[in-house]
Design a protein around this motif. Structure first.
Motif, PDB file in Angstrom:
ATOM      1  N   ARG A 239      26.670   5.518  56.081  1.00  0.00           N
ATOM      2  CA  ARG A 239      27.724   6.370  56.643  1.00  0.00           C
ATOM      3  C   ARG A 239      28.125   5.916  58.043  1.00  0.00           C
ATOM      4  NH1 ARG A 239      27.822  10.285  60.150  1.00  0.00           N
ATOM      5  NH2 ARG A 239      25.557  10.353  60.292  1.00  0.00           N
ATOM      6  N   ARG A 240      27.144   5.506  58.864  1.00  0.00           N
ATOM      7  CA  ARG A 240      27.458   5.065  60.224  1.00  0.00           C
ATOM      8  C   ARG A 240      28.320   3.814  60.213  1.00  0.00           C
ATOM      9  NH1 ARG A 240      22.120   6.568  60.559  1.00  0.00           N
ATOM     10  NH2 ARG A 240      21.525   4.428  60.072  1.00  0.00           N
ATOM     11  N   SER A 241      28.052   2.926  59.268  1.00  0.00           N
ATOM     12  CA  SER A 241      28.836   1.700  59.162  1.00  0.00           C
ATOM     13  C   SER A 241      30.288   2.009  58.798  1.00  0.00           C
ATOM     14  CB  SER A 241      28.215   0.777  58.112  1.00  0.00           C
ATOM     15  OG  SER A 241      28.948  -0.417  57.987  1.00  0.00           O
ATOM     16  N   SER A 242      30.471   2.891  57.831  1.00  0.00           N
ATOM     17  CA  SER A 242      31.834   3.257  57.423  1.00  0.00           C
ATOM     18  C   SER A 242      32.573   3.968  58.532  1.00  0.00           C
ATOM     19  CB  SER A 242      31.762   4.161  56.180  1.00  0.00           C
ATOM     20  OG  SER A 242      31.111   3.516  55.110  1.00  0.00           O
ATOM     21  N   GLU A 243      31.882   4.860  59.228  1.00  0.00           N
ATOM     22  CA  GLU A 243      32.516   5.595  60.323  1.00  0.00           C
ATOM     23  C   GLU A 243      32.906   4.653  61.461  1.00  0.00           C
ATOM     24  OE1 GLU A 243      31.383   9.097  63.588  1.00  0.00           O
ATOM     25  OE2 GLU A 243      30.117   8.784  61.818  1.00  0.00           O
ATOM     26  N   GLY A 244      32.007   3.737  61.814  1.00  0.00           N
ATOM     27  CA  GLY A 244      32.305   2.782  62.874  1.00  0.00           C
ATOM     28  C   GLY A 244      33.465   1.876  62.521  1.00  0.00           C
ATOM     29  N   ALA A 245      33.490   1.412  61.257  1.00  0.00           N
ATOM     30  CA  ALA A 245      34.582   0.541  60.823  1.00  0.00           C
ATOM     31  C   ALA A 245      35.912   1.281  60.851  1.00  0.00           C
ATOM     32  CB  ALA A 245      34.297   0.022  59.418  1.00  0.00           C
ATOM     33  N   LEU A 246      35.920   2.554  60.435  1.00  0.00           N
ATOM     34  CA  LEU A 246      37.155   3.332  60.426  1.00  0.00           C
ATOM     35  C   LEU A 246      37.684   3.540  61.845  1.00  0.00           C
ATOM     36  CD1 LEU A 246      39.245   4.927  58.826  1.00  0.00           C
ATOM     37  CD2 LEU A 246      37.762   6.942  59.029  1.00  0.00           C
ATOM     38  N   LYS A 247      36.797   3.906  62.774  1.00  0.00           N
ATOM     39  CA  LYS A 247      37.231   4.098  64.161  1.00  0.00           C
ATOM     40  C   LYS A 247      37.763   2.799  64.756  1.00  0.00           C
ATOM     41  CE  LYS A 247      34.299   8.041  65.407  1.00  0.00           C
ATOM     42  NZ  LYS A 247      33.217   8.541  66.289  1.00  0.00           N
ATOM     43  N   PHE A 248      37.069   1.708  64.486  1.00  0.00           N
ATOM     44  CA  PHE A 248      37.496   0.406  64.981  1.00  0.00           C
ATOM     45  C   PHE A 248      38.855   0.026  64.393  1.00  0.00           C
ATOM     46  CE2 PHE A 248      36.339  -4.388  65.006  1.00  0.00           C
ATOM     47  CZ  PHE A 248      37.093  -4.583  66.144  1.00  0.00           C
ATOM     48  N   PHE A 249      39.008   0.266  63.093  1.00  0.00           N
ATOM     49  CA  PHE A 249      40.263  -0.071  62.418  1.00  0.00           C
ATOM     50  C   PHE A 249      41.431   0.726  62.985  1.00  0.00           C
ATOM     51  CE2 PHE A 249      43.267   1.119  59.012  1.00  0.00           C
ATOM     52  CZ  PHE A 249      43.791  -0.137  58.726  1.00  0.00           C
ATOM     53  N   LEU A 250      41.259   2.038  63.100  1.00  0.00           N
ATOM     54  CA  LEU A 250      42.358   2.884  63.573  1.00  0.00           C
ATOM     55  C   LEU A 250      42.755   2.544  65.005  1.00  0.00           C
ATOM     56  CD1 LEU A 250      41.302   6.354  62.096  1.00  0.00           C
ATOM     57  CD2 LEU A 250      43.099   4.820  61.278  1.00  0.00           C
ATOM     58  N   SER A 251      41.774   2.330  65.872  1.00  0.00           N
ATOM     59  CA  SER A 251      42.093   2.007  67.262  1.00  0.00           C
ATOM     60  C   SER A 251      42.767   0.646  67.372  1.00  0.00           C
ATOM     61  CB  SER A 251      40.823   2.029  68.120  1.00  0.00           C
ATOM     62  OG  SER A 251      39.914   1.032  67.700  1.00  0.00           O
TER      63      SER A 251
ATOM     64  N   VAL B 196      32.155  -4.918  60.273  1.00  0.00           N
ATOM     65  CA  VAL B 196      31.500  -3.685  60.718  1.00  0.00           C
ATOM     66  C   VAL B 196      31.126  -2.822  59.516  1.00  0.00           C
ATOM     67  CG1 VAL B 196      31.813  -1.531  62.014  1.00  0.00           C
ATOM     68  CG2 VAL B 196      32.625  -3.689  62.974  1.00  0.00           C
ATOM     69  N   GLY B 197      31.974  -2.788  58.497  1.00  0.00           N
ATOM     70  CA  GLY B 197      31.758  -1.902  57.360  1.00  0.00           C
ATOM     71  C   GLY B 197      31.036  -2.517  56.187  1.00  0.00           C
ATOM     72  N   LEU B 198      30.402  -3.686  56.358  1.00  0.00           N
ATOM     73  CA  LEU B 198      29.773  -4.371  55.230  1.00  0.00           C
ATOM     74  C   LEU B 198      28.449  -3.760  54.787  1.00  0.00           C
ATOM     75  CD1 LEU B 198      30.302  -8.233  55.579  1.00  0.00           C
ATOM     76  CD2 LEU B 198      31.162  -6.703  53.830  1.00  0.00           C
ATOM     77  N   LYS B 199      27.889  -2.860  55.579  1.00  0.00           N
ATOM     78  CA  LYS B 199      26.626  -2.211  55.176  1.00  0.00           C
ATOM     79  C   LYS B 199      26.959  -1.110  54.175  1.00  0.00           C
ATOM     80  CE  LYS B 199      23.842  -1.331  58.694  1.00  0.00           C
ATOM     81  NZ  LYS B 199      23.440  -0.906  60.056  1.00  0.00           N
ATOM     82  N   ARG B 200      26.993  -1.472  52.914  1.00  0.00           N
ATOM     83  CA  ARG B 200      27.434  -0.560  51.844  1.00  0.00           C
ATOM     84  C   ARG B 200      26.523   0.667  51.755  1.00  0.00           C
ATOM     85  NH1 ARG B 200      28.333  -5.314  47.328  1.00  0.00           N
ATOM     86  NH2 ARG B 200      30.226  -6.220  48.235  1.00  0.00           N
TER      87      ARG B 200
ATOM     88  N   VAL C 190      33.899   2.242  70.785  1.00  0.00           N
ATOM     89  CA  VAL C 190      32.855   1.243  71.031  1.00  0.00           C
ATOM     90  C   VAL C 190      31.457   1.683  70.593  1.00  0.00           C
ATOM     91  CG1 VAL C 190      31.657  -0.097  72.809  1.00  0.00           C
ATOM     92  CG2 VAL C 190      34.149   0.073  72.845  1.00  0.00           C
ATOM     93  N   PRO C 191      30.895   2.802  71.089  1.00  0.00           N
ATOM     94  CA  PRO C 191      29.489   3.108  70.759  1.00  0.00           C
ATOM     95  C   PRO C 191      29.231   3.294  69.267  1.00  0.00           C
ATOM     96  CG  PRO C 191      30.530   4.957  71.903  1.00  0.00           C
ATOM     97  CD  PRO C 191      31.456   3.810  72.018  1.00  0.00           C
ATOM     98  N   ASP C 192      30.077   4.040  68.577  1.00  0.00           N
ATOM     99  CA  ASP C 192      29.858   4.268  67.144  1.00  0.00           C
ATOM    100  C   ASP C 192      30.055   2.995  66.333  1.00  0.00           C
ATOM    101  OD1 ASP C 192      29.243   6.929  67.507  1.00  0.00           O
ATOM    102  OD2 ASP C 192      31.293   7.623  67.231  1.00  0.00           O
TER     103      ASP C 192
END
Length: 519
Positions: free
Chosen positions: A180-192, A173-177, A258-260
């Motif tokens: 910002r949306r990629s990093s935010e989505g990866a962080l939310k996914f990781f924490l959940s 999810v976070g590979l799009k260096r 999910v959405p982010d």
């Protein structure tokens, strides 16, 4: 006394087991894992201009992993077994349930890989490169864990497989260096997901403390003998495990990531999470609840029924509220739609908690698997067409699909077919039949109220699916421009369409699981 080696891959003695590995049984996840490692090493020696080779190696590896299912289709096999309390307990079993889910997982990963070939090439051309070696390694690693999970027959193997499938997905999810949306989505996914894992492990530890075993079949037998304070501990373990898996399947109220996450991830990764990620969560849920925790069906059955009602309602209402002109509204709509579809998938599992006989619970599980197979084919197809439109409309709004028929008739027709399947309308016959089987499972279990909630949600979903479908055939704004569709993307859309049409023409291919069962 010693027993000769069997197809299960072990030699049993009176007091111990001499373990051997049944390589044929474990071939699907093993091939995916080995190819993933090979891709990671090959990446070190392949020049930048030849990185596309890694993708084709990955596609070939996933195809080989899928083909490795053929030799064991009619032969239940087990390996990694020990003798315990007079019974032989195996940690890995390749039965019909395992093979069907592995086919879903590896087929979904293969279609994701085909989508990814075009996405990575476009990113490279636009100067927004996604590290390809890491991408393919992570995708294959996640697919290996997802293929291992349905064969797991003890809690330790189940949790390990779950994390092997999940951990690479965070990075994907976070590979799009620099996005910002990629990093935010990866962080939310990781924490959940980390929270879900912690809760699941706590629940599993409570169950182990109460029963003294990790094997699912033995847990099912031991839970009936637990009493006193240990019974309270066991019930707490069941509830915590259920909550942990509710995170994994994006059930309400654990769906906020999910959405982010879908918007931030590369589109093929969002497609992968919507199908393979969901299959992983539902497979684990079926194994722990129906196989291990059936004794406490009075605890998890009502809880799952409520979760199913909340999940389908929240997902469909949120999808209904998406504005067609909002950036990434097409991806968000598919994300919320996947939450609603998760609610439908939960219904038969909840019905299994109300079953009077094991055969009824088995048939209910078969309804979930049949629906999941339909959903996997058509949802991946919808994401494939979204990837096509996203090549020329980076914001991927629903309004960007207006007049798609004038620009790419076949793409518009296939997307319309996929959306009608998800809605449960002809000619998407398989979508209609799959919804009927889920509805019937609720009615047969005496969950009339849940069937009514499901019927209301199907009507709600009709609005946004039909609205999007109608938009495809409206007159385009301005002069229509023809799309050039890359070959891998064409193959992905065609495979999903052929599978959807085949299942609509012969729905008995998957609906037979609703009567014959899988366990």
């Amino acid at each position: 006394m010693t027993v000769a080696p069997t197809d299960s891959g072990f030699v049993a003695g009176a007091a111990n087991v001499v373990q051997s590995v049944d390589w044929l049984a474990i071939a699907p996840p093993t091939i995916a894992a080995v190819v993933g490692l090979a891709v990671l090493v090959t990446d070190l020696f392949v020049p930048e201009r030849r990185k596309e080779l890694l993708g084709w190696i990955s596609v070939a590896g996933l195809a080989a992993a899928g083909l490795s299912l053929l030799p064991i289709l009619d032969d239940e096999r087990s390996t990694f077994c020990v003798v315990g309390r007079g019974d032989t307990l195996c940690s890995y079993t390749a039965d019909e349930f395992t093979l069907v889910i592995q086919l879903l997982v590896l087929g979904g990963a293969l279609l994701t890989a085909l989508l990814s070939l075009s996405t990575l090439k476009d990113a490279r051309a636009a100067g927004k490169e996604i590290p390809e070696g890491e991408f393919w390694f992570l995708l294959l690693s996640s697919a290996a864990g997802a293929a291992l999970l349905p064969a797991a027959r003890d809690l330790a193997t189940l949790v390990v497989a779950l994390e092997v499938a999940s951990l690479p997905a965070f990075a994907l999810v976070g590979l799009k260096r620099g996005d910002r949306r990629s990093s935010e989505g990866a962080l939310k996914f990781f924490l959940s997901s980390v929270t879900a894992t912690a809760v699941t492990l706590l629940g599993a530890s409570f169950v182990y403390a109460a029963t003294g075993t990790l094997h699912l079949a033995e847990i099912g037998a031991e839970l009936g003998e637990v009493d006193g304070d240990l019974r309270t501990l066991a019930r707490a373990g069941v509830v915590l495990t259920l909550v942990g898996f509710a995170f994994k399947v994006a059930a309400v109220p654990f769906h906020f990531w999910v959405p982010d996450t879908y918007v931030g991830a590369p589109l093929p990764v969002a497609a992968y999470l919507s199908v393979v990620g969901k299959a992983v969560g539902f497979t684990g849920l079926i194994l722990v609840l129906v196989v291990a925790f059936q004794e406490y069906h009075d605890v998890w059955g009502p809880a799952l029924a409520v979760l199913a009602a909340l999940t389908m309602t929240a997902g469909n209402v949120a999808a209904l509220r998406q504005r067609p002109t909002r950036a990434y509204s097409a991806v968000r709509l598919l994300a919320w739609s996947s939450v609603g579809q998760a609610g439908y998938l939960l219904v038969p599992i909840a019905a299994a908690g109300y079953a009077d006989r094991p055969s009824q619970a088995d048939s209910a599980v078969g309804s979930t698997v049949a629906y999941a197979l339909m959903y996997a084919a058509v949802n991946l197809g919808a994401f494939a067409v979204a990837a096509l439109v996203g090549r020329t409309h980076a914001r991927n709004r629903v309004s960007d699909y207006r007049g798609l028929y004038a620009r790419s008739p076949l793409s518009a027709l296939t997307l319309a077919f996929f959306l009608l399947c998800l809605a449960g309308l002809p000619p998407g016959i398989i979508g209609l039949f799959a919804k009927v089987t889920v509805f019937s499972a609720a009615v047969d279990a005496g969950l009339g109220w849940l069937a009514v909630v499901m019927a209301a949600n199907v009507v709600i979903a009709l609005y946004y699916y039909l609205q999007w479908t109608a938009l495809l055939f409206r007159a385009p704004e301005g002069e229509p421009e023809r799309y050039r569709v890359p070959a891998p993307l064409t193959v992905a859309v065609a495979l999903a369409a052929v599978l959807g049409v085949a299942l609509s023409g012969a729905p008995q291919l998957v609906l037979r699981f609703t009567t014959s069962g899988l366990f």
